[in-house]
Write an enzyme that holds these catalytic residues in place. Structure first.
Site, PDB file in Angstrom:
ATOM      1  N   VAL A   8      18.534  11.072   9.778  1.00 21.90           N
ATOM      2  CA  VAL A   8      18.565   9.742   9.172  1.00 21.90           C
ATOM      3  C   VAL A   8      20.014   9.311   9.036  1.00 21.90           C
ATOM      4  O   VAL A   8      20.828  10.024   8.467  1.00 21.90           O
ATOM      5  CB  VAL A   8      17.888   9.749   7.778  1.00 21.90           C
ATOM      6  CG1 VAL A   8      18.073   8.398   7.090  1.00 21.90           C
ATOM      7  CG2 VAL A   8      16.414  10.087   7.896  1.00 21.90           C
ATOM      8  N   ALA A  57      24.788  10.345   6.591  1.00 18.80           N
ATOM      9  CA  ALA A  57      23.596  10.724   7.365  1.00 18.80           C
ATOM     10  C   ALA A  57      23.095  12.065   6.856  1.00 18.80           C
ATOM     11  O   ALA A  57      23.782  12.739   6.091  1.00 18.80           O
ATOM     12  CB  ALA A  57      23.941  10.832   8.848  1.00 18.80           C
ATOM     13  N   LYS A  58      21.920  12.438   7.271  1.00 15.95           N
ATOM     14  CA  LYS A  58      21.411  13.784   6.970  1.00 15.95           C
ATOM     15  C   LYS A  58      20.361  14.149   7.992  1.00 15.95           C
ATOM     16  O   LYS A  58      19.656  13.278   8.512  1.00 15.95           O
ATOM     17  CB  LYS A  58      20.768  13.801   5.577  1.00 15.95           C
ATOM     18  CG  LYS A  58      20.674  15.198   4.990  1.00 15.95           C
ATOM     19  CD  LYS A  58      22.001  15.574   4.390  1.00 15.95           C
ATOM     20  CE  LYS A  58      21.968  16.888   3.662  1.00 15.95           C
ATOM     21  NZ  LYS A  58      23.154  17.024   2.802  1.00 15.95           N
ATOM     22  N   GLY A  59      20.280  15.440   8.275  1.00 18.60           N
ATOM     23  CA  GLY A  59      19.247  15.924   9.171  1.00 18.60           C
ATOM     24  C   GLY A  59      18.390  16.949   8.457  1.00 18.60           C
ATOM     25  O   GLY A  59      18.838  17.592   7.507  1.00 18.60           O
TER      26      GLY A  59
END
Ligand code: GLU
Length: 424
Positions: free
Chosen positions: A67, A112-114
């Site tokens: 995201v 962001a982040k995964g």
């Protein structure tokens, strides 16, 4: 963690927790709705299903996300989490927190982040490698040194980052260290990166202690979580002269009012077959829930989300809470802690030391010139101290707690870049 209830649905939603604080800060700041609406939700959500051949020859499919919340201050930045608790709203919240965190600590990145829904502890090294390479391939159009730069988070380490560098470099056809941070030292990593988040927690704790007039030698601290962030925070806070009276991890909590020998506990985990505190005898066993309510001056939640909730907030005895984890306090618990007069140093400030040194790593990769550990630490400590002072002053100016102040600092900065850039 979003505490799953019987149906497996989270009881608290980290995205709602983020948005409630966001809305409060937006009101205080008087930010126009049209700008707020852009920043309240992520820019982009990429979902993938990653097939992986397991060691026994079967093929399993893993649910994965990246995201990107914002790219207004620079390329988006944030870790990748491997956990069975990963769900989309959690990743969205974590991505937004990265935006606010970078803005608070003055790092020129968006957020962001995964996340991949998997249990890394039950997977072999080969399975993890194939999963990580599959994820990199799936996200090849998202990642990039000037686009989106991942890093480790819960369940991932320098090894996964090395696989990402390798896979991404193969895809692009040239060596690409700056595509990811938190890498091993020999592969473009930075000195000080492994300790950076815990070190920032220590600097925040030291600043907050000074505000409350706490003298380290008669101050006690409880740390929840004994992974990278918790163990290093405990070690460095102990080095200030503070007594660590309890620690914990997945195996439970360990309480010793006489003080835990943190170096010994770290060595215990490193040598244990379960890589946990299981069987540790340096303190009497307590549950992770009981641990939060122990008598102490400082509480450092450094495990997972939604640990301090309306159910236990009123029983917390600490004078201050320094959030090593992302989102350890639910929005509903904030006002209870406020009414009790507990000073909360929020996650987006307290744990920003990690991304600060990630930025230094990226800078060093791009320069091709590597800094001494002393230089990394000095610059990171200075950035953390300045960010703390700025948030503290903002809290006084707006007459709000430090969490809302941190959101105000971040939102003000990101919204002003949004207005200046002017494209929506
Ligand atoms: N995962 C860490 C965090 O939540 C570090 C992120 C990064 O360095 O990009 O802050």
């Amino acid at each position: 963690m979003s505490t799953p209830n019987n149906g497996g649905t989270p009881r608290y939603n980290p995205l709602e927790s983020m948005q409630r604080r966001f809305d409060e800060a937006k009101e205080k700041l008087g930010l126009d709705d049209q700008f707020a609406n852009v920043l309240r939700v992520p820019d982009k959500v990429v979902a993938a299903n990653i097939p992986v051949t397991m060691d026994d020859g079967t093929i399993r499919v893993f649910e994965a996300y990246r995201v990107v919340h914002s790219v207004h201050l620079g390329p988006s930045k944030g870790g990748i989490r491997y956990s069975m608790d990963v769900h989309l709203d959690e990743v969205k919240a974590l991505a937004a927190w990265m935006t606010w965190k970078c803005a608070v600590v003055n790092v020129p990145y968006g957020g962001a982040k995964g996340g991949i829904k998997c249990d890394p502890r039950s997977m072999s090294k080969g399975e993890l490698e194939r999963l990580t390479r599959g994820y990199t391939l799936a996200m090849r159009n998202v990642f990039g040194p000037d686009k989106d730069i991942p890093a480790p988070d819960m369940g991932t380490s320098a090894q996964e980052m090395a696989w990402i560098v390798d896979e991404f470099s193969k895809i692009t056809g040239h060596n690409s260290y700056a595509v990811v941070t938190g890498k091993p030292l020999v592969l473009g990593g930075s000195l000080g990166r492994v300790e950076a988040t815990g070190r920032g927690v220590m600097v925040s704790t030291r600043s907050a202690m000074a505000k409350l007039g706490l003298n380290p030698t008669n101050t006690t601290c409880v740390v929840q979580g004994f992974g990278n962030v918790g163990s290093i925070s405990a070690k460095l806070i102990a080095q200030l002269g503070v007594k660590i009276v309890a620690i914990s991890d997945v195996s439970g909590g360990y309480y010793n009012p006489e003080g835990i020998d943190v170096a010994e506990a770290i060595a215990y985990v490193a040598n244990s077959s379960t890589r946990s505190l299981e069987g540790y005898t340096g303190g009497s066993p307590v549950t992770n829930g009981e641990l939060l309510e122990l008598p102490c001056d400082i509480l450092v939640p450094a495990a997972m989300e939604d640990q301090i909730t309306p159910e236990n907030a009123a029983r917390i005895k600490a004078k201050m809470i320094v959030e090593g984890a992302n989102g350890p306090t639910t929005a509903e618990a904030d006002s209870i802690l406020n009414d009790k007069g507990i000073l909360v140093v929020p996650d987006i400030l307290a744990n920003a030391g990690g991304v600060t040194v990630s930025y230094f790593e990226w800078v060093q990769n791009r320069l091709g010139y590597y800094w001494t550990e002393e230089r990394v630490n000095r610059r990171a400590d200075r950035a953390m101290k300045q960010a703390f002072d700025n948030v503290y002053a903002t809290a006084e100016k707006y007459n709000v707690n430090m969490r809302i102040a941190a959101y105000i600092v971040a939102l003000d900065k990101v919204a002003s870049t949004l207005k200046l850039r002017g494209s929506f």
